[in-house]
Design a protein around this motif. Structure first.
Motif, PDB file in Angstrom:
ATOM      1  N   LEU A 163       0.926  -1.031  -0.114  1.00  0.00           N
ATOM      2  CA  LEU A 163       0.011  -0.055  -0.137  1.00  0.00           C
ATOM      3  C   LEU A 163       0.911   1.177   0.090  1.00  0.00           C
ATOM      4  O   LEU A 163       1.703   1.332   0.648  1.00  0.00           O
ATOM      5  N   ILE A 164       0.418   2.300  -0.639  1.00  0.00           N
ATOM      6  CA  ILE A 164       1.189   3.538  -0.594  1.00  0.00           C
ATOM      7  C   ILE A 164       1.058   4.363   0.600  1.00  0.00           C
ATOM      8  O   ILE A 164      -0.208   4.583   0.875  1.00  0.00           O
ATOM      9  N   LEU A 165       2.195   4.646   1.386  1.00  0.00           N
ATOM     10  CA  LEU A 165       2.067   5.460   2.355  1.00  0.00           C
ATOM     11  C   LEU A 165       1.624   6.654   2.165  1.00  0.00           C
ATOM     12  O   LEU A 165       2.369   7.548   1.283  1.00  0.00           O
ATOM     13  N   SER A 166       0.548   7.378   2.811  1.00  0.00           N
ATOM     14  CA  SER A 166      -0.014   8.678   2.200  1.00  0.00           C
ATOM     15  C   SER A 166      -0.819   9.356   3.469  1.00  0.00           C
ATOM     16  O   SER A 166      -1.603   8.600   4.073  1.00  0.00           O
ATOM     17  N   PRO A 167      -0.581  10.460   3.724  1.00  0.00           N
ATOM     18  CA  PRO A 167      -1.296  11.314   4.725  1.00  0.00           C
ATOM     19  C   PRO A 167      -2.824  11.412   4.329  1.00  0.00           C
ATOM     20  O   PRO A 167      -3.650  12.109   4.979  1.00  0.00           O
ATOM     21  N   TYR A 168      -3.097  11.202   3.078  1.00  0.00           N
ATOM     22  CA  TYR A 168      -4.511  11.313   2.324  1.00  0.00           C
ATOM     23  C   TYR A 168      -5.258   9.829   2.221  1.00  0.00           C
ATOM     24  O   TYR A 168      -4.675   8.836   2.075  1.00  0.00           O
ATOM     25  N   HIS A 169      -6.706  10.175   2.122  1.00  0.00           N
ATOM     26  CA  HIS A 169      -7.243   8.742   1.949  1.00  0.00           C
ATOM     27  C   HIS A 169      -7.339   8.512   0.409  1.00  0.00           C
ATOM     28  O   HIS A 169      -7.274   9.443  -0.486  1.00  0.00           O
ATOM     29  N   ILE A 170      -6.896   7.277  -0.043  1.00  0.00           N
ATOM     30  CA  ILE A 170      -6.661   6.877  -1.293  1.00  0.00           C
ATOM     31  C   ILE A 170      -7.898   5.977  -1.881  1.00  0.00           C
ATOM     32  O   ILE A 170      -8.191   4.841  -1.132  1.00  0.00           O
ATOM     33  N   LYS A 171      -8.641   6.559  -2.728  1.00  0.00           N
ATOM     34  CA  LYS A 171      -9.885   5.549  -3.212  1.00  0.00           C
ATOM     35  C   LYS A 171      -9.255   4.184  -3.922  1.00  0.00           C
ATOM     36  O   LYS A 171     -10.162   3.310  -3.495  1.00  0.00           O
ATOM     37  N   GLN A 172      -8.517   4.444  -4.991  1.00  0.00           N
ATOM     38  CA  GLN A 172      -8.043   3.224  -5.744  1.00  0.00           C
ATOM     39  C   GLN A 172      -6.447   3.375  -5.796  1.00  0.00           C
ATOM     40  O   GLN A 172      -6.210   4.417  -6.073  1.00  0.00           O
ATOM     41  N   GLN A 173      -5.758   2.142  -5.792  1.00  0.00           N
ATOM     42  CA  GLN A 173      -4.463   2.178  -5.974  1.00  0.00           C
ATOM     43  C   GLN A 173      -3.947   0.793  -6.336  1.00  0.00           C
ATOM     44  O   GLN A 173      -4.763  -0.149  -6.145  1.00  0.00           O
ATOM     45  N   ALA A 174      -2.746   0.807  -7.085  1.00  0.00           N
ATOM     46  CA  ALA A 174      -2.200  -0.377  -7.395  1.00  0.00           C
ATOM     47  C   ALA A 174      -0.697  -0.153  -7.588  1.00  0.00           C
ATOM     48  O   ALA A 174      -0.334   0.874  -7.951  1.00  0.00           O
ATOM     49  N   THR A 175      -0.080  -1.084  -7.225  1.00  0.00           N
ATOM     50  CA  THR A 175       1.553  -1.212  -7.215  1.00  0.00           C
ATOM     51  C   THR A 175       2.220  -2.486  -8.396  1.00  0.00           C
ATOM     52  O   THR A 175       1.747  -3.325  -8.123  1.00  0.00           O
ATOM     53  N   PHE A 176       2.966  -1.721  -9.071  1.00  0.00           N
ATOM     54  CA  PHE A 176       3.667  -2.744 -10.291  1.00  0.00           C
ATOM     55  C   PHE A 176       5.217  -2.689  -9.618  1.00  0.00           C
ATOM     56  O   PHE A 176       5.867  -1.893  -9.697  1.00  0.00           O
ATOM     57  N   THR A 193      -2.923 -10.282  -5.607  1.00  0.00           N
ATOM     58  CA  THR A 193      -1.410 -10.128  -5.989  1.00  0.00           C
ATOM     59  C   THR A 193      -1.365 -11.205  -7.183  1.00  0.00           C
ATOM     60  O   THR A 193      -1.965 -12.151  -7.338  1.00  0.00           O
ATOM     61  N   ASN A 194      -0.773 -10.533  -8.331  1.00  0.00           N
ATOM     62  CA  ASN A 194      -0.590 -11.324  -9.550  1.00  0.00           C
ATOM     63  C   ASN A 194       0.735 -11.128 -10.109  1.00  0.00           C
ATOM     64  O   ASN A 194       1.408 -10.058  -9.765  1.00  0.00           O
ATOM     65  N   ARG A 195       1.225 -12.098 -10.759  1.00  0.00           N
ATOM     66  CA  ARG A 195       2.442 -12.254 -11.250  1.00  0.00           C
ATOM     67  C   ARG A 195       2.555 -12.794 -12.688  1.00  0.00           C
ATOM     68  O   ARG A 195       1.977 -13.778 -12.904  1.00  0.00           O
ATOM     69  N   ALA A 196       3.293 -12.012 -13.440  1.00  0.00           N
ATOM     70  CA  ALA A 196       3.323 -12.424 -14.852  1.00  0.00           C
ATOM     71  C   ALA A 196       4.815 -12.200 -15.469  1.00  0.00           C
ATOM     72  O   ALA A 196       5.106 -10.835 -15.419  1.00  0.00           O
ATOM     73  N   GLY A 197       5.552 -12.982 -15.630  1.00  0.00           N
ATOM     74  CA  GLY A 197       6.915 -12.736 -16.443  1.00  0.00           C
ATOM     75  C   GLY A 197       7.882 -11.955 -15.225  1.00  0.00           C
ATOM     76  O   GLY A 197       7.921 -12.723 -14.166  1.00  0.00           O
ATOM     77  N   THR A 198       8.211 -10.766 -15.492  1.00  0.00           N
ATOM     78  CA  THR A 198       9.129 -10.034 -14.861  1.00  0.00           C
ATOM     79  C   THR A 198       8.350  -8.945 -13.954  1.00  0.00           C
ATOM     80  O   THR A 198       9.032  -8.356 -13.315  1.00  0.00           O
ATOM     81  N   GLU A 199       7.115  -8.972 -14.098  1.00  0.00           N
ATOM     82  CA  GLU A 199       6.174  -8.017 -13.355  1.00  0.00           C
ATOM     83  C   GLU A 199       5.510  -8.729 -12.430  1.00  0.00           C
ATOM     84  O   GLU A 199       4.630  -9.673 -12.552  1.00  0.00           O
ATOM     85  N   LYS A 201       1.841  -7.786  -9.578  1.00  0.00           N
ATOM     86  CA  LYS A 201       1.241  -6.528  -9.395  1.00  0.00           C
ATOM     87  C   LYS A 201       0.294  -6.578  -8.138  1.00  0.00           C
ATOM     88  O   LYS A 201      -0.200  -7.574  -7.792  1.00  0.00           O
ATOM     89  N   TYR A 202       0.666  -5.687  -7.193  1.00  0.00           N
ATOM     90  CA  TYR A 202      -0.388  -5.516  -5.952  1.00  0.00           C
ATOM     91  C   TYR A 202      -1.617  -4.813  -6.091  1.00  0.00           C
ATOM     92  O   TYR A 202      -1.435  -3.537  -6.329  1.00  0.00           O
ATOM     93  N   GLY A 203      -2.621  -5.073  -6.140  1.00  0.00           N
ATOM     94  CA  GLY A 203      -3.853  -4.420  -6.189  1.00  0.00           C
ATOM     95  C   GLY A 203      -4.748  -4.889  -7.279  1.00  0.00           C
ATOM     96  O   GLY A 203      -4.256  -5.704  -7.856  1.00  0.00           O
ATOM     97  N   PRO A 204      -5.750  -4.110  -7.483  1.00  0.00           N
ATOM     98  CA  PRO A 204      -5.987  -2.796  -6.924  1.00  0.00           C
ATOM     99  C   PRO A 204      -6.800  -2.736  -5.610  1.00  0.00           C
ATOM    100  O   PRO A 204      -7.391  -3.826  -5.280  1.00  0.00           O
TER     101      PRO A 204
END
Length: 467
Positions: A163-176, A193-199, A201-204
């Motif tokens: 999860l992205i550390l932020s002082p604000y409320h986040i409606k939707q987020q994803a990390t690759f 959490t999904n993984r494909a090849g060298t990538e 994905k966490y989220g959304p």
């Protein structure tokens, strides 16, 4: 008695209400992030993070500042933060760089560190904007195992949050997360959490409150070398006779997994694709165009295993050390070269001269723990001042060279934890009277004249005791 008590109660309620309104109208409560996408590049030893934020002002007052939050463990390795904002629509969009400065806030949860983004125009109530954020981390990949043999692959750990550390409320987020290869020993799952090849994905993830944090640990293969310059001293000496001499002293170490066992040169050369895959075989230095008198040497002497390629736009020096560098190995060397002065020294409108040169390390994809840039001004220069695009420590020194009387002023600039993005231009302004250029020729002429007079006097004086 009741009237004073009621007045005091009313005053206390008024102060509380005002403080409540101020807190509610602060940027932390006004802003929210409707969408956030983060991409983490782990393909080299410099971790690159690309963050796209769509920020909305849900409050009733405009705001001119936006906060970025980092865990305290990451701030120690943070090299640079850059923020761009998108202006315009469709084909006429442009990216405008915004100012970013570290900020201290009281009662930060768990030692959170902040950076403030200063907007060029206030974000009004109900409006939104998209920010493109880039930040780089150094020394964030931990080799595990800490020691490897000559023919073993290099595995490293990377720690972060899904999860992205932020002082604000986040409606939707994803990390690759992008890794150098498909060889991943293990990684933390935070569903989805999904993984494909060298990538990976966490989220959304949706509707996450401020300061949400979910630690992850990724163990993967990274055979790229980890060149780290522990200390670099760059000396730029200005000569008004037409030359700019640059001398660079390097202390270089391989920051990857330490080498264990005995090094076999035969195996290294016969099996280059399998033996020493994470070793540092060569370095590439990008030098200014029209470079001349280039040399590369160490404590033993000149090193001939280097190649210089030049054209009208750049010069590239390929450096091959005397021996390949494995994890934990260190070497020291010196690079020197000359440049035409007219390409870098100019005159300003106020009759002051200024040097325009690049700050940083010429070696590509290299981390510099400590950099010292010394600009040696001609003797007689006065009122020096340096302009750098980022904060640096500055002070003045005095250097004495041949035929110097009062010494040359040296502008010293120091900075720690540098990456290639710090290779931007800086300027050093100073005043200089051309009459000082005659000082050294006059001293030489006077010395030869006095020597000639002494010789003539010696030949014409009779020093014998007999008459």
């Amino acid at each position: 008695m009741e009237a004073p008590i009621r007045a005091a109660q009313f005053l206390g309620f008024t102060v509380f209400f005002l403080l409540f309104c101020v807190c509610r109208s602060s940027p932390l409560h006004n802003l929210l992030i409707s969408n956030a996408e983060r991409r983490i590049d782990l393909t080299s030893h410099i971790v690159k993070v690309y963050l796209t934020l769509k920020v909305e002002n849900a409050g009733s007052t405009p705001t001119s500042e936006i906060l970025l939050a980092f865990p305290p463990t990451q701030v120690d390795h943070l090299a640079t933060v850059e923020v761009l904002v998108t202006k315009g629509k469709r084909k006429k969009t442009t990216l405008v760089r915004l100012d970013v400065k570290p900020t201290e806030l009281p009662d930060a949860p768990n030692g959170t560190k902040y950076f403030t983004i200063y907007l060029a125009n206030p974000l009004n109530s109900g409006e939104s904007m998209t920010l493109e954020v880039l930040y780089l981390f150094t020394h964030s990949l931990e080799p595990f195992p800490a020691e490897i043999g000559q023919s073993e692959s290099q595995l490293v750990y990377y720690r972060d949050s899904a999860l992205i550390l932020s002082p604000y409320h986040i409606k939707q987020q994803a990390t690759f997360v992008k890794t150098p290869s498909t060889k991943v020993e293990s990684f933390t799952r935070v569903e989805p959490t999904n993984r494909a090849g060298t990538e990976m994905k966490y989220g959304p993830y949706e509707d996450r409150p401020p300061y949400s944090f979910s630690p992850i640990l990724i163990h993967f293969e990274n055979n790229s070398p980890f060149p780290v310059v522990e200390e670099l001293v760059r000396e730029v000496e200005i000569s008004h006779w037409g030359n700019l001499q640059v001398t660079e002293q390097y202390t270089l170490v391989h920051g990857g997994a330490r080498h264990k066992g005995v090094f076999s040169r035969v195996e290294y050369q016969s099996r280059p694709t399998l033996s020493g895959t994470s070793s540092l075989r060569y370095l590439l230095a990008r030098l200014p165009p029209r470079v001349h008198s280039v040399y590369y040497r160490d404590e033993i002497g000149n090193i001939s295993s280097s190649h210089l390629r030049t054209d009208s736009r750049k010069s590239e020096l390929e450096i091959e050390p005397r021996y390949p560098l494995f994890g934990g190995w260190k070497t020291t060397f010196v690079i020197g070269y000359g440049l035409p002065l007219q390409d870098f020294l100019f005159e300003s409108s106020d009759d002051r001269r200024y040097l325009n040169f690049t700050f940083g390390c010429p070696l590509l994809e290299t981390v510099v723990d400590k950099l010292t840039v010394k600009v040696v001004l001609p003797e007689g220069s006065k009122d020096p001042s340096a302009v750098v695009a980022f904060p640096v420590e500055q002070h003045l020194e005095t250097k004495y060279s041949y035929l110097d009387v009062v010494g040359r002023t040296v502008v010293v600039m120091e900075k720690k934890n540098l990456v290639p993005s710090h290779n931007s231009h800086f300027q050093v302004h100073y005043t200089f009277k051309p009459i000082f250029m005659l000082a050294e020729p006059l001293m030489l002429a006077s010395a030869f004249f006095l020597f000639f007079v002494a010789c003539v006097a010696y030949l014409h004086i009779d020093l014998s005791i007999r008459k």
